[in-house]
Design a protein around this motif. Structure first.
Motif, PDB file in Angstrom:
ATOM      1  N   GLN A 157     -44.286  -5.506 -67.225  1.00 31.45           N
ATOM      2  CA  GLN A 157     -43.886  -5.359 -68.627  1.00 31.45           C
ATOM      3  C   GLN A 157     -45.092  -5.346 -69.558  1.00 31.45           C
ATOM      4  O   GLN A 157     -45.143  -4.567 -70.507  1.00 31.45           O
ATOM      5  N   ARG A 158     -46.051  -6.237 -69.298  1.00 29.81           N
ATOM      6  CA  ARG A 158     -47.249  -6.305 -70.142  1.00 29.81           C
ATOM      7  C   ARG A 158     -48.023  -4.998 -70.084  1.00 29.81           C
ATOM      8  O   ARG A 158     -48.439  -4.458 -71.111  1.00 29.81           O
ATOM      9  N   VAL A 159     -48.189  -4.457 -68.898  1.00 28.37           N
ATOM     10  CA  VAL A 159     -48.936  -3.208 -68.743  1.00 28.37           C
ATOM     11  C   VAL A 159     -48.158  -2.041 -69.349  1.00 28.37           C
ATOM     12  O   VAL A 159     -48.740  -1.173 -70.008  1.00 28.37           O
ATOM     13  N   LEU A 160     -46.839  -2.014 -69.152  1.00 31.18           N
ATOM     14  CA  LEU A 160     -46.022  -0.967 -69.760  1.00 31.18           C
ATOM     15  C   LEU A 160     -46.161  -1.004 -71.282  1.00 31.18           C
ATOM     16  O   LEU A 160     -46.356   0.029 -71.927  1.00 31.18           O
ATOM     17  N   GLY A 161     -46.084  -2.197 -71.847  1.00 33.55           N
ATOM     18  CA  GLY A 161     -46.245  -2.337 -73.295  1.00 33.55           C
ATOM     19  C   GLY A 161     -47.608  -1.876 -73.767  1.00 33.55           C
ATOM     20  O   GLY A 161     -47.735  -1.197 -74.795  1.00 33.55           O
ATOM     21  N   THR A 186     -42.300  -5.986 -79.723  1.00 31.58           N
ATOM     22  CA  THR A 186     -42.074  -6.759 -78.504  1.00 31.58           C
ATOM     23  C   THR A 186     -42.148  -5.880 -77.260  1.00 31.58           C
ATOM     24  O   THR A 186     -42.551  -6.346 -76.196  1.00 31.58           O
ATOM     25  N   TYR A 187     -41.781  -4.602 -77.375  1.00 31.51           N
ATOM     26  CA  TYR A 187     -41.980  -3.685 -76.248  1.00 31.51           C
ATOM     27  C   TYR A 187     -43.477  -3.550 -75.962  1.00 31.51           C
ATOM     28  O   TYR A 187     -43.912  -3.594 -74.823  1.00 31.51           O
ATOM     29  N   GLU A 188     -44.245  -3.351 -77.020  1.00 30.44           N
ATOM     30  CA  GLU A 188     -45.687  -3.147 -76.859  1.00 30.44           C
ATOM     31  C   GLU A 188     -46.398  -4.408 -76.367  1.00 30.44           C
ATOM     32  O   GLU A 188     -47.413  -4.309 -75.691  1.00 30.44           O
ATOM     33  N   LEU A 189     -45.887  -5.557 -76.697  1.00 31.12           N
ATOM     34  CA  LEU A 189     -46.478  -6.811 -76.224  1.00 31.12           C
ATOM     35  C   LEU A 189     -46.019  -7.153 -74.807  1.00 31.12           C
ATOM     36  O   LEU A 189     -46.567  -8.043 -74.165  1.00 31.12           O
ATOM     37  N   GLY A 190     -44.991  -6.466 -74.362  1.00 30.33           N
ATOM     38  CA  GLY A 190     -44.466  -6.726 -73.027  1.00 30.33           C
ATOM     39  C   GLY A 190     -43.612  -7.974 -72.963  1.00 30.33           C
ATOM     40  O   GLY A 190     -43.386  -8.521 -71.887  1.00 30.33           O
ATOM     41  N   VAL A 203     -48.804   3.172 -65.502  1.00 30.00           N
ATOM     42  CA  VAL A 203     -48.482   1.755 -65.324  1.00 30.00           C
ATOM     43  C   VAL A 203     -48.605   1.389 -63.853  1.00 30.00           C
ATOM     44  O   VAL A 203     -49.205   0.366 -63.508  1.00 30.00           O
ATOM     45  N   HIS A 204     -48.062   2.226 -62.992  1.00 30.69           N
ATOM     46  CA  HIS A 204     -48.108   1.961 -61.553  1.00 30.69           C
ATOM     47  C   HIS A 204     -49.547   1.819 -61.060  1.00 30.69           C
ATOM     48  O   HIS A 204     -49.861   0.885 -60.320  1.00 30.69           O
ATOM     49  N   ARG A 205     -50.402   2.741 -61.482  1.00 31.42           N
ATOM     50  CA  ARG A 205     -51.802   2.669 -61.057  1.00 31.42           C
ATOM     51  C   ARG A 205     -52.442   1.362 -61.506  1.00 31.42           C
ATOM     52  O   ARG A 205     -53.168   0.723 -60.754  1.00 31.42           O
TER      53      ARG A 205
END
Length: 155
Positions: A9-13, A45-49, A76-78
């Motif tokens: 989530q953190r990396v996605l954000g 909150t999305y950006e903060l994960g 994100v996966h990488r």
């Protein structure tokens, strides 16, 4: 392979924030491009994960920023699953099993992570700032801590 949901989530954000900023947009400007209205706090909150984003909402965000969702998820996966310089991937169960006195702070942290995530936990990737802080807590130079943690590699 186990997924560290908090890390993902953190990396996605972080990737969502980088994408928005690459467009030169504020959160308010991004919100104006979305099909459905959401609060600026929700975007933050999305950006903060700190908040999970539904698949539909993720696709909506990507479409608004002219990014293919699969491309964003590949980034994100990488970052989450491919070892990067300065990152050490460790199996928390192996850390907990080590009875070395100087690793007590690390062991307690690993026990807590396993308790919080239950059976879905198992491995985490520690970045350099986390390694430096953990080295300080354990009274070890970062280089020595990294060498010891390599024994707990999950791969």
């Amino acid at each position: 392979m186990l997924i560290d949901a908090e890390e993902y989530q953190r990396v996605l954000g972080d990737e969502l924030r980088k994408l928005r900023r690459s467009r030169g947009w504020t959160r308010k400007e991004l919100n104006q491009h979305l099909q459905s209205e959401i609060s600026l706090q929700t975007l933050a909150t999305y950006e903060l994960g700190t908040r999970q984003c539904s698949v539909v909402r993720l696709v909506e965000l990507c479409v608004a920023m002219d990014e293919l969702p699969q491309d964003l998820l590949a980034k994100v996966h990488r970052r989450v699953f491919v070892d990067e310089p300065g990152r050490v991937r460790v199996d928390l169960r192996k850390v907990v099993a080590d009875a070395s006195a100087d690793l007590l702070p690390l062991r307690r942290w690993a026990e807590d992570r396993l308790r919080q995530a239950g059976e879905h936990a198992g491995e985490v990737a520690l970045d350099l700032p986390a390694l430096e802080r953990m080295g300080e807590l354990c009274g070890l130079p970062t280089v020595d801590l990294i060498a010891r943690l390599r024994r707990y590699a999950s791969r």
